[in-house]
Design a protein around this motif. Structure first.
Motif, PDB file in Angstrom:
ATOM      1  N   PRO A  58       0.814  -1.214   0.000  1.00  0.00           N
ATOM      2  CA  PRO A  58       0.000   0.000   0.000  1.00  0.00           C
ATOM      3  C   PRO A  58       0.856   1.277   0.000  1.00  0.00           C
ATOM      4  N   ILE A  59       0.246   2.351  -0.440  1.00  0.00           N
ATOM      5  CA  ILE A  59       0.868   3.674  -0.359  1.00  0.00           C
ATOM      6  C   ILE A  59      -0.182   4.595   0.256  1.00  0.00           C
ATOM      7  N   GLY A  60       0.013   4.953   1.510  1.00  0.00           N
ATOM      8  CA  GLY A  60      -0.994   5.706   2.237  1.00  0.00           C
ATOM      9  C   GLY A  60      -1.063   7.166   1.866  1.00  0.00           C
ATOM     10  N   SER A  61       0.070   7.792   1.639  1.00  0.00           N
ATOM     11  CA  SER A  61       0.115   9.219   1.322  1.00  0.00           C
ATOM     12  C   SER A  61      -0.264   9.461  -0.140  1.00  0.00           C
ATOM     13  N   ARG A  62      -1.140  10.442  -0.385  1.00  0.00           N
ATOM     14  CA  ARG A  62      -1.524  10.769  -1.757  1.00  0.00           C
ATOM     15  C   ARG A  62      -0.343  11.250  -2.579  1.00  0.00           C
ATOM     16  N   LEU A  63       0.512  12.074  -1.966  1.00  0.00           N
ATOM     17  CA  LEU A  63       1.674  12.568  -2.695  1.00  0.00           C
ATOM     18  C   LEU A  63       2.632  11.434  -3.017  1.00  0.00           C
TER      19      LEU A  63
END
Length: 428
Positions: free
Chosen positions: A174-179
């Motif tokens: 997963p990649i939690g941060s939008r940036l």
């Protein structure tokens, strides 16, 4: 139809063709075409990452012996000493003095610009940049200005310099941060070749907006590494259980709750180890990162009055050390992904206590899908029950694992052939 193409069609995804090599950016000197850059978080103590690097370097040295190899990595001095190749730091050292003040005033933009120019200067020397395995496209424990920006920076520099990019058997999400998600998916879109180590990674990238229609799946690169043979267990001796512990502090270790997460994890692992010792099993504590030493110390301290005569633990400095220790076990319970991989490569049944879906997806392929829990919420009672069931059927599972690992190795050989015929074809 070639064997390589047949395999990729059987996976439902043909190989992603290299982008057309036209224009001034793609016109490279022959010396540059003989250079291959390998990019990743290597040399920083994560033994699984370094195992992926070793697997890729062994392949490149054998099949592209005339190529100049260099590694863009986290700790270049370690990689240079351990693998004997040229290295380049992923980023320049922290700026000091007036430069540091400017970074603070202008939100780090000057430093990022300097690092981008630095990346352009080095990547222009390579015909190909290979990203070998690892969970390179997730933001575990990192902010957007860390690895997410570094991956984007080097891929953009490669694209501008006409350097081909290959993401090989990688993990994603997963990649939690939008940036962070934007940076990493943008980097992935620039690649000439992408393959993922599991369905979860490919599905994550597809949901994040990346066109995965030409992407493939191949096993983790560590499955190509040699492993020591395990001695058969003597019927009269107690089973030895490998318990892999991790310095786990949540997905974002820098958050305030990190210490509480660690303490809760250690308490439950210590309870499970105490049960194993009380039941007469031998226990070997395993790690997969040099930073896991605090977890070993904390678990041992938490054992209290437990009989530790049958408990052992040794430091490890490479994935081969992990293989050697796991070869001395009969079953494994582990948190780190490459502890799970190492156990499977040695034909050991394994239970996963994971912080991401990658462990569960791998065990499902091995017929061990019922032996998984999430590390944040695992129940010690359920773990003990899972362990009892797995111990009873361990020989049957071991035979199945050995068979499937053999198929993984053959699949990776076919990916090698495809790479040699496409993105690496101009590197000799």
């Amino acid at each position: 139809m070639s064997a390589v193409h047949e395999l990729r069609v059987s996976h439902g995804k043909p190989g992603r063709p290299s982008r057309p090599q036209g224009g001034s950016a793609a016109t490279t000197a022959r010396g540059r075409e003989k250079s291959i850059a390998v990019f990743g978080l290597f040399g920083c103590g994560n033994l699984g990452n370094d195992g992926s690097l070793e697997s890729m370097l062994s392949f490149l040295k054998e099949k592209r012996p005339e190529a100049r190899l260099f590694c863009i990595c986290k700790v270049p001095e370690v990689v240079r000493e351990d693998f004997g190749i040229d290295t380049v730091p992923i980023r320049l050292p922290k700026r000091e003095g007036i430069a540091r003040l400017l970074d603070r005033v202008f939100l780090k933009v000057p430093g990022m610009a300097v690092n981008f120019i630095y990346a352009l200067r080095h990547i222009r020397k390579a015909g190909v940049m290979v990203v070998p395995g690892t969970g390179i496209l997730d933001d575990f424990g990192d902010r957007p200005t860390g690895l997410p920006f570094d991956v984007f920076k080097w891929c953009l520099a490669a694209r501008l310099m006409g350097t081909r990019i290959a993401f090989v058997s990688i993990g994603a999400g997963p990649i939690g941060s939008r940036l962070s998600r934007w940076l990493m998916t943008s980097a992935a879109r620039m690649a000439d070749y992408r393959s993922y180590r599991d369905t979860g990674s490919r599905e994550f990238m597809e949901k994040a907006g990346v066109d995965t229609s030409l992407d493939s799946m191949y096993p983790d690169l560590a499955f190509k590494l040699p492993v020591p043979q395990s001695a058969p267990a003597a019927p009269s001796r107690p089973l030895t259980v490998g318990v892999g512990v991790m310095n786990y502090r949540g997905w974002y270790a820098f958050e305030e709750r990190g210490q509480a997460v660690f303490e809760g994890y250690v308490a439950k692992m210590a309870t499970f180890v105490t049960r194993l010792l009380a039941s007469g099993y031998n226990v070997r504590l395993l790690t997969g990162d040099e930073d896991d030493a605090p977890a070993v110390e904390a678990v041992m301290a938490a054992l209290g009055e437990a009989d530790t005569d049958r408990l052992s633990s040794e430091p490890v400095h490479s994935l081969h050390d992990v293989f050697t220790q796991i070869a001395r076990t009969d079953l494994v319970v582990a948190t780190r992904f490459h502890n799970v991989v190492a156990a499977l490569m040695a034909g050991k049944p394994v239970i996963s206590l994971s912080y991401a879906a990658k462990n569960d997806l791998l065990l499902e392929k091995m017929g061990l899908g019922d032996f998984c829990q999430h590390v944040d919420s695992f129940d010690v009672g359920l773990l003990a029950e899972q362990f009892s069931r797995l111990a009873e059927s361990r020989e049957e599972h071991s035979r199945m694992i050995v068979c499937k690992v053999g198929k993984f190795r053959k699949s990776l050989e076919l990916q090698d052939e495809y790479l040699l015929a496409t993105v690496l074809s101009g590197s000799t």
